[in-house]
Design a protein around this motif. Structure first.
Motif, mmCIF file in Angstrom:
data_model
loop_
_atom_site.group_PDB
_atom_site.id
_atom_site.type_symbol
_atom_site.label_atom_id
_atom_site.label_comp_id
_atom_site.label_asym_id
_atom_site.label_seq_id
_atom_site.Cartn_x
_atom_site.Cartn_y
_atom_site.Cartn_z
ATOM 1 N N VAL A 194 0.849 -1.196 0.000
ATOM 2 C CA VAL A 194 0.000 0.000 0.000
ATOM 3 C C VAL A 194 0.878 1.237 0.000
ATOM 4 O O VAL A 194 1.989 1.239 0.534
ATOM 5 N N GLY A 195 0.363 2.279 -0.595
ATOM 6 C CA GLY A 195 1.083 3.540 -0.619
ATOM 7 C C GLY A 195 0.864 4.336 0.646
ATOM 8 O O GLY A 195 0.086 3.955 1.528
ATOM 9 N N PRO A 196 1.521 5.488 0.792
ATOM 10 C CA PRO A 196 1.398 6.309 1.993
ATOM 11 C C PRO A 196 0.065 7.042 2.056
ATOM 12 O O PRO A 196 -0.583 7.288 1.033
ATOM 13 N N ARG A 197 -0.345 7.355 3.271
ATOM 14 C CA ARG A 197 -1.619 8.032 3.515
ATOM 15 C C ARG A 197 -1.431 9.043 4.638
ATOM 16 O O ARG A 197 -0.695 8.795 5.601
ATOM 17 N N ILE A 198 -2.096 10.169 4.532
ATOM 18 C CA ILE A 198 -2.159 11.156 5.624
ATOM 19 C C ILE A 198 -3.609 11.277 6.061
ATOM 20 O O ILE A 198 -4.510 11.441 5.232
#
Length: 208
Positions: A194-198
């Motif tokens: 999974v990619g990064p998330r904020i």
């Protein structure tokens, strides 16, 4: 380091905070708790993610865990009441939420806590936002997610089936009613790529 994969469905020309109103859907839970959702609330959310990733003063936190001091598995930043937020779009989001929920909430959202989940190994354990008066009073916590989707899980504190809410690319999730007192929530680790998330958590005065 995980890389953000942009959303093909986000066709906004720049960052755009879209209307709430009838676009918000509510799911009633047990014990007077509920969850509202508004998918793709913020257009251009990947652009907002990149700006926050670049401009927010992220810090790593360490906490006591039994007999050890361990790293918190995500990066953090916090903006208290009266602090300027790191992007004008977040101020617009906060004001729109305050207006939309004014009749139910009776007070504005005033703080913003930011979490950066860098990859699938970053997470937050089961908890409720029960620091302050939310231990005994109903309140709301509004979460805007930008970046790659991650699942937000909720489960009743007394035990029972959990609820899974995917959130990313500008989605809004609002936990209200007794949710912080009678339910817990988490963002679990995942072995998937999974990619990064904020996530940006808007809260009222006296709630953490």
């Amino acid at each position: 380091m995980a890389v953000l994969q942009g959303s093909l469905l986000d066709l906004a020309d720049g960052i755009e905070v879209r209307p709430l109103g009838a676009t918000v859907t509510r799911r009633d839970l047990t014990h007077g708790a509920w969850v509202d959702q508004r998918t793709a609330w913020v257009g251009g959310a990947d652009e907002l993610y990149e700006a926050l990733r670049r401009d927010v003063p992220w810090f790593a936190e360490r906490r006591q865990m039994y007999d050890s001091i361990v790293d918190v598995p995500r990066l953090l930043s916090f903006y208290g009441e009266g602090d300027p937020l790191p992007h004008l779009a977040l101020e617009e989001c906060r004001d729109a939420l305050s207006a939309h929920y004014a009749a139910e909430l009776g007070e504005p959202f005033v703080t913003a806590g930011l979490c950066l989940y860098r990859d699938g190994q970053d997470s937050v354990a089961w908890h409720g936002d029960r620091i302050g008066r939310s231990r005994e009073q109903d309140t709301m916590v509004a979460i805007l997610s930008v970046g790659s989707p991650r699942d937000l899980l909720l489960r009743p504190r007394e035990g029972g089936e959990s609820v899974r809410v995917p959130a990313g690319h500008g989605d809004l999730v609002v936990m209200g009613g007794s949710c912080q007192r009678t339910w817990d929530h988490c963002v679990p680790k995942t072995a998937r790529s999974v990619g990064p998330r904020i996530s940006i958590q808007f809260r009222v005065r006296g709630v953490r």
